[in-house]
Design a protein around this motif. Structure first.
Motif, PDB file in Angstrom:
ATOM      1  N   ARG A  28      -3.114 -31.701  21.752  1.00  0.00           N
ATOM      2  CA  ARG A  28      -1.915 -32.504  21.512  1.00  0.00           C
ATOM      3  C   ARG A  28      -1.067 -32.666  22.773  1.00  0.00           C
ATOM      4  O   ARG A  28      -0.035 -33.339  22.751  1.00  0.00           O
ATOM      5  CB  ARG A  28      -1.081 -31.892  20.380  1.00  0.00           C
ATOM      6  CG  ARG A  28      -1.715 -32.099  19.010  1.00  0.00           C
ATOM      7  CD  ARG A  28      -0.797 -31.596  17.907  1.00  0.00           C
ATOM      8  NE  ARG A  28      -1.466 -31.599  16.619  1.00  0.00           N
ATOM      9  CZ  ARG A  28      -1.311 -32.565  15.707  1.00  0.00           C
ATOM     10  NH1 ARG A  28      -0.501 -33.567  15.932  1.00  0.00           N
ATOM     11  NH2 ARG A  28      -1.950 -32.495  14.566  1.00  0.00           N
ATOM     12  N   SER A  29      -1.500 -32.040  23.850  1.00  0.00           N
ATOM     13  CA  SER A  29      -0.871 -32.312  25.142  1.00  0.00           C
ATOM     14  C   SER A  29      -1.207 -33.739  25.577  1.00  0.00           C
ATOM     15  O   SER A  29      -0.520 -34.314  26.415  1.00  0.00           O
ATOM     16  CB  SER A  29      -1.365 -31.307  26.192  1.00  0.00           C
ATOM     17  OG  SER A  29      -2.790 -31.319  26.267  1.00  0.00           O
ATOM     18  N   LYS A  30      -2.284 -34.302  25.004  1.00  0.00           N
ATOM     19  CA  LYS A  30      -2.711 -35.660  25.386  1.00  0.00           C
ATOM     20  C   LYS A  30      -2.507 -36.679  24.270  1.00  0.00           C
ATOM     21  O   LYS A  30      -2.116 -37.809  24.527  1.00  0.00           O
ATOM     22  CB  LYS A  30      -4.189 -35.647  25.763  1.00  0.00           C
ATOM     23  CG  LYS A  30      -4.500 -34.804  26.993  1.00  0.00           C
ATOM     24  CD  LYS A  30      -4.440 -35.644  28.268  1.00  0.00           C
ATOM     25  CE  LYS A  30      -4.789 -34.821  29.495  1.00  0.00           C
ATOM     26  NZ  LYS A  30      -3.652 -34.026  30.006  1.00  0.00           N
ATOM     27  N   THR A  31      -2.822 -36.302  23.045  1.00  0.00           N
ATOM     28  CA  THR A  31      -2.691 -37.254  21.930  1.00  0.00           C
ATOM     29  C   THR A  31      -2.497 -36.496  20.617  1.00  0.00           C
ATOM     30  O   THR A  31      -2.967 -35.364  20.479  1.00  0.00           O
ATOM     31  CB  THR A  31      -3.936 -38.163  21.795  1.00  0.00           C
ATOM     32  OG1 THR A  31      -3.781 -38.976  20.616  1.00  0.00           O
ATOM     33  CG2 THR A  31      -5.216 -37.366  21.636  1.00  0.00           C
ATOM     34  N   HIS A  32      -1.809 -37.157  19.681  1.00  0.00           N
ATOM     35  CA  HIS A  32      -1.653 -36.563  18.350  1.00  0.00           C
ATOM     36  C   HIS A  32      -2.649 -37.161  17.360  1.00  0.00           C
ATOM     37  O   HIS A  32      -2.692 -36.774  16.214  1.00  0.00           O
ATOM     38  CB  HIS A  32      -0.217 -36.727  17.849  1.00  0.00           C
ATOM     39  CG  HIS A  32       0.767 -35.957  18.684  1.00  0.00           C
ATOM     40  ND1 HIS A  32       0.826 -34.582  18.684  1.00  0.00           N
ATOM     41  CD2 HIS A  32       1.687 -36.376  19.580  1.00  0.00           C
ATOM     42  CE1 HIS A  32       1.762 -34.194  19.530  1.00  0.00           C
ATOM     43  NE2 HIS A  32       2.293 -35.258  20.087  1.00  0.00           N
TER      44      HIS A  32
END
Ligand SMILES: [Fe+2]
Length: 178
Positions: A65-69
Protein backbone atom coordinates in the motif's frame (compact mmCIF):
# COMPACT_ATOMS: atom_id res chain seq x y z
CA UNK A 1 12.97 -22.79 10.89
CA UNK A 2 16.12 -22.61 8.83
CA UNK A 3 18.49 -20.12 10.42
CA UNK A 4 19.46 -18.66 7.04
CA UNK A 5 15.89 -17.53 6.49
CA UNK A 6 15.71 -13.76 6.47
CA UNK A 7 12.94 -12.63 8.78
CA UNK A 8 13.31 -9.06 10.11
CA UNK A 9 12.37 -8.30 13.70
CA UNK A 10 9.25 -6.28 14.50
CA UNK A 11 11.10 -2.94 14.98
CA UNK A 12 12.83 -3.27 11.64
CA UNK A 13 9.58 -4.30 9.96
CA UNK A 14 7.61 -1.37 11.39
CA UNK A 15 10.40 1.06 10.47
CA UNK A 16 10.36 -0.26 6.95
CA UNK A 17 6.66 0.67 6.64
CA UNK A 18 7.52 4.23 7.66
CA UNK A 19 10.54 4.37 5.41
CA UNK A 20 8.46 3.33 2.40
CA UNK A 21 5.78 5.85 3.42
CA UNK A 22 2.97 3.41 4.03
CA UNK A 23 0.19 5.77 5.23
CA UNK A 24 -0.24 6.17 8.99
CA UNK A 25 -3.72 4.58 9.07
CA UNK A 26 -2.41 1.53 7.20
CA UNK A 27 0.49 1.21 9.65
CA UNK A 28 -1.94 1.27 12.55
CA UNK A 29 -4.15 -1.29 10.80
CA UNK A 30 -1.11 -3.51 10.23
CA UNK A 31 -0.14 -3.48 13.91
CA UNK A 32 -3.70 -4.44 14.82
CA UNK A 33 -3.68 -7.28 12.31
CA UNK A 34 -0.39 -8.55 13.76
CA UNK A 35 -1.89 -8.39 17.25
CA UNK A 36 -5.09 -10.16 16.19
CA UNK A 37 -3.14 -12.83 14.32
CA UNK A 38 -0.97 -13.44 17.39
CA UNK A 39 -4.13 -13.75 19.52
CA UNK A 40 -5.38 -16.44 17.15
CA UNK A 41 -1.98 -18.18 17.11
CA UNK A 42 -1.75 -18.04 20.90
CA UNK A 43 -4.67 -20.46 21.17
CA UNK A 44 -2.97 -22.98 18.93
CA UNK A 45 -0.28 -25.55 19.57
CA UNK A 46 3.02 -23.74 19.22
CA UNK A 47 4.37 -26.59 17.13
CA UNK A 48 1.70 -25.88 14.55
CA UNK A 49 2.41 -22.20 13.93
CA UNK A 50 5.42 -19.93 13.66
CA UNK A 51 4.54 -16.92 15.79
CA UNK A 52 7.50 -14.83 14.61
CA UNK A 53 6.37 -15.26 11.04
CA UNK A 54 2.81 -14.37 12.05
CA UNK A 55 3.85 -11.19 13.85
CA UNK A 56 6.14 -9.95 11.07
CA UNK A 57 3.74 -11.08 8.36
CA UNK A 58 0.97 -9.11 10.06
CA UNK A 59 3.09 -5.98 10.21
CA UNK A 60 4.18 -6.28 6.58
CA UNK A 61 1.12 -7.73 4.84
CA UNK A 62 0.01 -4.34 3.47
CA UNK A 63 3.47 -2.96 2.66
CA UNK A 64 2.39 -2.78 -1.00
CA UNK A 65 0.00 0.00 0.00
CA UNK A 66 3.05 2.23 -0.16
CA UNK A 67 2.37 2.13 -3.93
CA UNK A 68 -1.33 1.40 -4.43
CA UNK A 69 -4.48 0.56 -2.49
CA UNK A 70 -5.88 -1.50 -5.37
CA UNK A 71 -5.68 -5.30 -5.55
CA UNK A 72 -2.16 -5.02 -6.92
CA UNK A 73 -0.90 -3.99 -3.47
CA UNK A 74 -0.60 -7.68 -2.62
CA UNK A 75 1.79 -8.54 -5.45
CA UNK A 76 3.64 -5.25 -5.15
CA UNK A 77 4.14 -5.96 -1.45
CA UNK A 78 5.44 -9.44 -2.23
CA UNK A 79 7.85 -7.96 -4.77
CA UNK A 80 9.16 -5.37 -2.29
CA UNK A 81 9.88 -8.09 0.25
CA UNK A 82 11.47 -10.43 -2.30
CA UNK A 83 13.71 -7.65 -3.60
CA UNK A 84 14.90 -6.99 -0.08
CA UNK A 85 15.84 -10.62 0.26
CA UNK A 86 13.27 -11.47 2.91
CA UNK A 87 11.84 -14.91 3.42
CA UNK A 88 9.58 -16.20 0.68
CA UNK A 89 7.15 -17.14 3.44
CA UNK A 90 6.66 -13.41 4.09
CA UNK A 91 6.02 -12.51 0.46
CA UNK A 92 3.52 -15.38 0.24
CA UNK A 93 1.63 -13.83 3.19
CA UNK A 94 1.43 -10.56 1.23
CA UNK A 95 0.18 -12.31 -1.88
CA UNK A 96 -2.50 -14.39 -0.18
CA UNK A 97 -4.11 -12.05 2.37
CA UNK A 98 -6.80 -10.41 0.22
CA UNK A 99 -10.45 -11.41 0.72
CA UNK A 100 -10.38 -15.17 1.39
CA UNK A 101 -7.56 -15.55 -1.09
CA UNK A 102 -8.12 -15.24 -4.81
CA UNK A 103 -8.30 -18.05 -7.35
CA UNK A 104 -7.37 -17.64 -11.03
CA UNK A 105 -10.89 -16.58 -11.97
CA UNK A 106 -11.02 -13.94 -9.21
CA UNK A 107 -7.56 -12.72 -10.16
CA UNK A 108 -8.61 -12.20 -13.75
CA UNK A 109 -11.70 -10.35 -12.63
CA UNK A 110 -9.76 -7.86 -10.50
CA UNK A 111 -7.03 -7.39 -13.10
CA UNK A 112 -4.24 -9.41 -11.51
CA UNK A 113 -2.01 -11.86 -13.39
CA UNK A 114 -4.07 -15.03 -13.76
CA UNK A 115 -2.96 -17.41 -11.04
CA UNK A 116 -3.98 -18.54 -7.60
CA UNK A 117 -3.38 -16.30 -4.59
CA UNK A 118 -4.83 -18.67 -2.03
CA UNK A 119 -3.62 -18.88 1.58
CA UNK A 120 -2.32 -22.44 2.04
CA UNK A 121 -0.17 -22.55 5.17
CA UNK A 122 -1.63 -21.93 8.62
CA UNK A 123 0.34 -18.70 8.93
CA UNK A 124 -1.08 -17.45 5.61
CA UNK A 125 -4.59 -18.41 6.68
CA UNK A 126 -4.22 -16.76 10.10
CA UNK A 127 -3.09 -13.42 8.60
CA UNK A 128 -5.85 -13.58 5.98
CA UNK A 129 -8.45 -14.19 8.69
CA UNK A 130 -7.02 -11.60 11.11
CA UNK A 131 -7.07 -9.01 8.31
CA UNK A 132 -10.80 -9.64 7.79
CA UNK A 133 -11.38 -9.14 11.51
CA UNK A 134 -9.66 -5.74 11.53
CA UNK A 135 -11.62 -3.08 9.66
CA UNK A 136 -9.30 -0.10 9.85
CA UNK A 137 -8.24 -0.56 13.46
CA UNK A 138 -11.55 -1.92 14.70
CA UNK A 139 -11.99 -5.57 15.64
CA UNK A 140 -15.19 -6.78 13.97
CA UNK A 141 -16.82 -10.15 13.39
CA UNK A 142 -16.55 -11.84 10.01
CA UNK A 143 -20.33 -11.45 9.65
CA UNK A 144 -20.10 -7.70 10.26
CA UNK A 145 -17.21 -7.29 7.85
CA UNK A 146 -18.94 -9.06 5.00
CA UNK A 147 -22.35 -7.50 5.66
CA UNK A 148 -20.69 -4.14 5.21
CA UNK A 149 -19.06 -5.23 1.95
CA UNK A 150 -22.29 -6.84 0.71
CA UNK A 151 -24.26 -3.68 1.34
CA UNK A 152 -21.61 -1.57 -0.38
CA UNK A 153 -20.85 -3.78 -3.40
CA UNK A 154 -23.79 -6.20 -3.48
CA UNK A 155 -23.60 -9.97 -3.06
CA UNK A 156 -21.15 -10.34 -5.89
CA UNK A 157 -19.72 -13.72 -6.82
CA UNK A 158 -16.24 -12.74 -5.72
CA UNK A 159 -17.44 -11.58 -2.29
CA UNK A 160 -19.69 -14.60 -1.82
CA UNK A 161 -16.79 -16.93 -2.59
CA UNK A 162 -14.57 -14.94 -0.23
CA UNK A 163 -17.07 -15.26 2.61
CA UNK A 164 -17.31 -19.04 2.10
CA UNK A 165 -13.54 -19.36 2.11
CA UNK A 166 -13.09 -17.24 5.22
CA UNK A 167 -15.76 -19.27 7.02
CA UNK A 168 -13.81 -22.44 6.19
CA UNK A 169 -10.51 -20.92 7.34
CA UNK A 170 -12.14 -19.69 10.54
CA UNK A 171 -13.52 -23.15 11.27
CA UNK A 172 -10.19 -24.81 10.58
CA UNK A 173 -8.39 -22.44 12.95
CA UNK A 174 -11.06 -22.85 15.63
CA UNK A 175 -10.77 -26.62 15.38
CA UNK A 176 -7.03 -26.37 15.96
CA UNK A 177 -7.46 -23.99 18.92
CA UNK A 178 -7.52 -24.91 22.58
FE1 LIG B 1 -4.27 -5.64 2.22
Amino acid sequence: MASEENLPNSYFAFDLLKKLKVPYHVRRHSLKVAEKALDLAEKMDENDVDKDLIEIGGILHDIGRSKTHGFKHAIIGAKILKERGFSKRLSRICETHMLGGLDKEDAKQVGLPERDYMPLTLEEKIICLADKHIAGTKDVSIEQRFEKWFSKYGKTQILTKAKERIDIIKKEIENLSK
